[in-house]
Motif scaffolding. Structure first.
Motif, PDB file in Angstrom:
ATOM      1  N   THR A  69       0.853  -1.184   0.000  1.00  0.00           N
ATOM      2  CA  THR A  69       0.000   0.000   0.000  1.00  0.00           C
ATOM      3  C   THR A  69       0.892   1.237   0.000  1.00  0.00           C
ATOM      4  OG1 THR A  69      -1.876  -1.031   1.090  1.00  0.00           O
ATOM      5  CG2 THR A  69      -1.576   1.324   1.449  1.00  0.00           C
ATOM      6  N   SER A 112      -7.993 -11.175   1.259  1.00  0.00           N
ATOM      7  CA  SER A 112      -6.877 -10.593   2.012  1.00  0.00           C
ATOM      8  C   SER A 112      -6.884  -9.064   1.961  1.00  0.00           C
ATOM      9  CB  SER A 112      -5.521 -11.121   1.522  1.00  0.00           C
ATOM     10  OG  SER A 112      -4.570 -11.036   2.560  1.00  0.00           O
ATOM     11  N   GLY A 127       0.480  -1.454   6.211  1.00  0.00           N
ATOM     12  CA  GLY A 127       0.634  -2.750   6.848  1.00  0.00           C
ATOM     13  C   GLY A 127       2.093  -3.181   6.859  1.00  0.00           C
ATOM     14  N   ALA A 128       2.741  -3.039   5.717  1.00  0.00           N
ATOM     15  CA  ALA A 128       4.134  -3.468   5.610  1.00  0.00           C
ATOM     16  C   ALA A 128       5.030  -2.646   6.536  1.00  0.00           C
ATOM     17  CB  ALA A 128       4.607  -3.358   4.167  1.00  0.00           C
ATOM     18  N   ASP A 147       0.645 -11.501  11.627  1.00  0.00           N
ATOM     19  CA  ASP A 147       0.210 -10.548  10.602  1.00  0.00           C
ATOM     20  C   ASP A 147      -1.298 -10.351  10.773  1.00  0.00           C
ATOM     21  OD1 ASP A 147      -0.872  -9.531   8.169  1.00  0.00           O
ATOM     22  OD2 ASP A 147       0.879 -10.218   7.051  1.00  0.00           O
ATOM     23  N   HIS A 158      -6.809   0.046   7.019  1.00  0.00           N
ATOM     24  CA  HIS A 158      -7.424   0.210   5.705  1.00  0.00           C
ATOM     25  C   HIS A 158      -8.004  -1.103   5.202  1.00  0.00           C
ATOM     26  CE1 HIS A 158      -3.189  -0.611   5.557  1.00  0.00           C
ATOM     27  NE2 HIS A 158      -3.224  -0.971   4.310  1.00  0.00           N
ATOM     28  N   LYS A 159      -8.046  -2.104   6.006  1.00  0.00           N
ATOM     29  CA  LYS A 159      -8.794  -3.299   5.635  1.00  0.00           C
ATOM     30  C   LYS A 159      -9.932  -3.459   6.645  1.00  0.00           C
ATOM     31  CE  LYS A 159      -4.938  -5.466   3.259  1.00  0.00           C
ATOM     32  NZ  LYS A 159      -3.839  -6.428   3.284  1.00  0.00           N
TER      33      LYS A 159
HETATM   34  C1  PLP Z   1      -2.479  -6.400   2.869  1.00  0.00           C
HETATM   35  C2  PLP Z   1      -1.566  -7.321   3.530  1.00  0.00           C
HETATM   36  C3  PLP Z   1      -0.283  -6.888   3.948  1.00  0.00           C
HETATM   37  C4  PLP Z   1       0.336  -5.574   3.570  1.00  0.00           C
HETATM   38  O1  PLP Z   1      -0.353  -4.435   3.933  1.00  0.00           O
HETATM   39  P1  PLP Z   1      -0.053  -3.041   3.205  1.00  0.00           P
HETATM   40  O2  PLP Z   1      -0.825  -2.057   3.952  1.00  0.00           O
HETATM   41  O3  PLP Z   1      -0.474  -3.175   1.799  1.00  0.00           O
HETATM   42  O4  PLP Z   1       1.408  -2.773   3.303  1.00  0.00           O
HETATM   43  C5  PLP Z   1       0.484  -7.784   4.674  1.00  0.00           C
HETATM   44  N1  PLP Z   1       0.049  -9.028   4.936  1.00  0.00           N
HETATM   45  C6  PLP Z   1      -1.152  -9.487   4.511  1.00  0.00           C
HETATM   46  C7  PLP Z   1      -1.573 -10.892   4.819  1.00  0.00           C
HETATM   47  C8  PLP Z   1      -1.985  -8.641   3.784  1.00  0.00           C
HETATM   48  O5  PLP Z   1      -3.150  -9.097   3.317  1.00  0.00           O
END
Ligand code: PLP
Length: 962
Positions: free
Chosen positions: A336, A512, A573-574, A682, A708-709
């Motif tokens: 992201t 995901s 997320g990363a 995670d 954001h998820k």
């Molecule tokens: C989306 C996701 C990430 C990464 O998140 P970003 O915000 O895109 O950096 C990491 N691990 C899993 C399992 C994800 O689905």
């Protein structure tokens, strides 16, 4: 009249029933179909008992939208919006209203996903391409990326790129000039420590005294001084060092480009191009380098290719899904990024055009000249001799000046020892200058802004050295010269929006990714000036509203995750993964076990996991998965024992990336802990956990959450995001700190992972509203409905497609994987064909080939109604019927509606269509639902290989579109 009590009537008005797509009746129908009595029964069938949370979350009761908004308005009012002259990478800006309303506040733009399916994403791809063109023009280099997270992380990426491409292979030093912003240096140092690089900080010219792989300079430096360093750059390049320059985007409109001065990498924040400061973010960073470094570029690049009709079409080039392919060898862990904000900045440039931008930049510069002239007249000593918009100066009565500033509701810059600083911006007026004179000089100074202006006009300005004045043209492309009236701009934005499929058209079942409702009431507060216009380094007592909001959100998230503390700094997320791994690393170091550096990662992990572990300087050991997609316990035990003395941690995803609640998760945690390791969970799949279990309860030590998820921040077409981490108490002292903002926590002095202390703070109200509006009951029901919807879709589709993994009682959690490999074997129809054919049916494709190649992963989320799920199922079933006709030989393998998907208007207008073995109606109106609500892909299937072979990442000539 109904026979309901007042409380019952009020309950009915709650947000829950608007957030959850299906009403009670539809839920019951689905429960009947999947064979469960109730949501509770279904939950018990899915979630292993040992980890089930059998109590309500203590996050309070749900409230109505009006009540939630009133409460958060109360918090907003506790923020004081002072005039900001702080600068340091964050400036006041006028967001053009046409962009505010039609992009930032428009679900057509903010609810889209990263453009993995380019045929239904040409609009935002064009806007990002404009961002790249703008970045290149201003920087003077020829390859730009599609945005990075912020200026400071872009600096860290520049350092990493320098190490990858520098020919000074033995060098291990990265030099940072001492006039680089402190927050940038902070993030660079954190990253360098992980990589084992030495960072040397000193006056720019001392760079030559070291053997370097790269060096970082800032243009202009933190005092505002404009350094002409071209000779230095040339010498450094002779010594094979990569020269990176952090640049202010607005100043580049007037200044010679860093590229033309010899820089190899140019980056900076695009915030002041029409994106509010937002107490730190979100905003896009631009990042530009030489074409020869294209394979080392961090983040994504939008490139130009051709579609199957030979027409120009855009798509993500080369680095698409880089982490999934290259894992720990990926250039970066950026997934992201900041697409929505990059688009806003590019639209700002499109709207103003080169001449408009020049006027804005010249006005800012003139105001600065006037301020400087006035101060000089009164004997104030200026530290910098040249400037664009920033002055640093010495005053005898600093405390009195600052007191006057606060009284005038203005913030000056105070971080440089013994001096004060002022940065002006687009919002500064002549009246503001008069007020600034009063603040700095005290009343009765007798200066007159108009008179000073006239003097400067007569004399001419020399504050930008002649050798640094821009002579290269910028933004000559027609796109930047065509949409300067509001009508034209409005239509340009709408034209692009129309090309993209977002959540305001149909469900986006990306596994995901959790594409749930981003409710309007959740979104409203982000535009309020009390949240939008705060500088991240303003005095803490002006951000009381934010403080309360962040504390309340932290408390909610602590409760929801079962951890002890949250760190709200990571802005993806990363980035959260990286921050969490750093906390683990520091924890081991604090116990004298700094040698622990092995990170176990199951085969099935998301690609950012190994990429982040590599960034944290860890060694990756892969753990196998069994046939059912679960972590292979035997292999795990063996590998953990093998590396025991050096075991740092494991990174697992739960429920697994396969969408299944593994029964062995507690055992995994135990094995790792026995060997002295930590468990990183995670949290991307929190949407299956909230209110049902928690990572803390399961036994993990740290997780990132993708707000954001699961927590309703929209994806923005590829960002922004927020990836805060939750930690158990023993890790709390080791989370990210900040060099400038220290609210008094034990972690204050740790290195930073983002430029701003609370990352993209201004989007946190969205998640706060989400939790507040749903309350404990609504959160749990959301999770249960997410699972119900996934199991409903899974069971319906299982009658037509093989389903890859199931957990206990043959259930999945919140997503399911359908396996297209057997069908491909039998018919030649690929997962890609199915994905593109779904576009013809008006749907975005599910996640393709993750976590298993040749499959589609579907995550419906709780927000989709049974009616929408049925439409999706109808399309998938119809597509299965089409595959059958290919299997049966009725249609040739290379000429059928799947192979030729998606279909465009150009296709059906083409007389040659007559020779196809299927008719036009089947191509574009395959069922009645589609006829009633058609989405037209604007290009045909895009040729990725052509695009990568002929990499072109700038705006295309207008003739190409004709
Ligand atoms: C989306 C996701 C990430 C990464 O998140 P970003 O915000 O895109 O950096 C990491 N691990 C899993 C399992 C994800 O689905």
């Amino acid at each position: 009249m109904t026979k309901q009590t007042l409380t019952q009537l009020e309950q009915h008005e709650l947000f829950i029933r608007r957030h959850i797509g299906s009403d009670a009746l539809q839920q019951q129908e689905m429960l009947n179909y999947v064979g469960a009595e109730s949501l509770e029964d279904l939950t018990a069938q899915i979630v292993p008992e040992s980890i089930r949370l059998n109590r309500d979350l203590a996050v309070g009761e749900a409230c109505g939208e009006a009540e939630g908004l009133a409460y958060i308005k109360g918090l907003a009012k506790q923020n004081k919006v002072f005039k900001s002259y702080i600068g340091m990478g964050y400036y006041g800006t006028e967001v053009p209203n046409v962009i505010l309303r039609n992009v930032l506040e428009n679900p057509g733009w903010y609810t889209a996903y990263t453009p993995y399916q380019p045929e239904i994403a040409q609009g935002r791809l064009e806007a990002v391409l404009n961002f790249q063109q703008m970045s290149m023009d201003l920087s003077g280099l020829d390859l730009a990326s599609a945005s990075l997270l912020d200026e400071a992380t872009a600096a860290a990426e520049a350092m990493a790129l320098a190490k990858r491409v520098s020919k000074a292979k033995k060098a291990n030093i990265f030099f940072v000039a001492d006039d680089v912003f402190p927050q940038t240096l902070d993030v660079v140092k954190t990253r360098a420590e992980c990589f084992g690089f030495e960072v040397v900080v000193g006056p720019a010219e001392e760079a030559l005294n070291h053997e370097l792989f790269g060096a970082l300079f800032q243009y202009s430096g933190k005092t505002g001084e404009l350094n002409d360093q071209r000779e230095l750059f040339a010498k450094l390049r002779e010594q094979k060092a990569i020269v990176a320059v952090a640049a202010d985007i607005m100043s580049l409109v007037l200044l010679k480009s860093p590229g033309s001065l010899g820089a190899d990498v140019v980056f900076g924040s695009a915030q002041r191009f029409g994106v509010p400061m937002g107490y730190g973010g979100p905003h896009a960073a631009f990042f530009v380098t030489r074409d020869e470094h294209k394979r080392s570029m961090p983040g994504r690049i939008i490139g130009v290719s051709k579609d199957s009709r030979g027409n120009t079409a855009l798509r993500m080039a080369m680095q698409t899904r880089e982490q999934h392919i290259r894992r720990e060898k990926a250039n970066s862990n950026i997934c992201t990024a900041q697409i929505l904000l990059a688009n806003m900045a590019s639209f700002y440039a499109v709207y103003h055009g080169p001449q408009g931008l020049k006027t804005i930049a010249e006005r800012i510069h003139r105001l600065t000249d006037i301020l400087a002239a006035g101060l000089k007249t009164k004997g104030v000593e200026l530290v910098n001799a040249s400037w664009f918009d920033t002055l640093t100066f010495k005053v005898a009565d600093k405390d009195a000046v600052l007191a006057r500033a606060i009284a005038a509701e203005s913030n000056l810059r105070i971080d440089v020892e013994g001096t004060l600083g002022v940065s002006l911006d687009e919002t500064t007026t002549a009246d503001d200058l008069a007020a600034l004179f009063d603040i700095i000089l005290g009343a009765g100074h007798g200066l007159d802004v108009a008179a000073l202006d006239a003097e400067i006009l007569a004399k001419g300005s020399e504050s930008i050295p002649a050798a640094l004045l821009r002579d290269e043209a910028i933004l000559t492309h027609p796109t930047f010269n065509s949409f300067h009236s509001e009508t034209e701009m409005l239509r340009y934005i709408k034209r692009l929006e129309n090309k993209d499929l977002a959540l305001n058209h149909s469900m986006i079942s990306l596994g995901s990714c959790t594409m749930k409702l981003n409710a309007t009431a959740e979104m409203l507060p982000i535009s309020w000036p009390e949240f939008a216009n705060l500088h991240p380094f303003c005095p803490l007592d002006q951000a009381k509203g934010y403080e309360k909001l962040l504390n309340e959100l932290s408390d909610y998230l602590v409760e929801i995750t079962g951890y002890d503390a949250m760190c709200l700094q990571p802005n993806s997320g990363a980035s959260g993964e990286y921050a969490g791994l750093l906390a683990i690393k520091k924890y081991h170091e604090s116990r004298g076990e700094g040698h622990r550096n092995v990170c176990l990662i199951p085969q099935s992990a998301h690609g950012t996991n190994p990429a982040s572990a590599q960034m944290a300087g860890m060694k990756i050991v892969v753990v196998a998965c069994d046939k059912r997609g679960n972590v292979d316990m035997e292999d795990l035990r063996a590998k953990a024992a093998e590396v025991a003395d050096n075991l740092s941690c494991i990174m697992i995803t739960y429920p697994s990336t396969h969408g299944v609640y593994e029964e062995t998760v507690s055992e995994i945690c135990e094995v790792i802990h026995q060997h002295g390791g930590q468990v990183y969970l995670d949290g991307a799949n929190m949407n299956a956990q909230v209110g049902v279990t928690t990572p803390g309860f399961i036994g993990a030590d740290v997780s990132h959450l993708n707000l954001h998820k699961t927590f309703a921040i929209p994806h923005g077409g590829g960002g922004p995001g927020m990836g805060p981490i939750g930690v158990k108490a023993h890790l709390a002292p080791f989370v990210a700190g900040h060099t400038l903002v220290k609210p008094g926590r034990e972690s204050d002095n740790n290195g930073a992972v983002s430029a701003a202390p609370y990352g993209s703070a201004s989007i946190l109200p969205i998640s706060w509203m989400y939790i507040k509006l749903l309350g404990a009951k609504g959160l749990r029901e959301s999770t249960q409905n997410a699972m119900l919807n996934a199991n409903y879709v899974m069971k319906k589709l299982s009658e037509h497609y093989p389903v890859l993994y199931r957990g206990r009682n043959d259930r999945v959690a919140h997503e399911c994987i359908i396996d297209l490999r057997p069908l491909k074997e039998a018919s030649g129809v690929t997962e890609m064909d199915v994905a593109k054919r779904l576009n013809d049916y008006g749907f975005h494709a599910p996640t393709m080939s993750f976590p298993v190649a040749g499959t589609l992963m579907i995550e419906p989320t709780e927000s989709e109604s049974k009616a929408e799920l049925d439409r999706f199922i109808e399309a998938m079933v119809a597509i299965r019927g089409e595959i059958a006709r290919v299997e049966a030989g009725e249609w040739p393998a290379d000429n059928n509606p799947l192979h030729n998907a998606p279909h465009t208007l150009a296709d059906i207008m083409d007389p040659a269509f007559d020779s196809r073995p299927y008719d036009r109606e089947l191509a574009v109106f395959p069922n009645a639902t589609v006829k009633a609500n058609k989405f037209w892909p604007t290009v045909n299937r895009i040729d990725d290989v052509y695009g990568d072979r002929n990499l072109f990442c700038a705006c295309v000539p207008m003739s190409e579109y004709e």
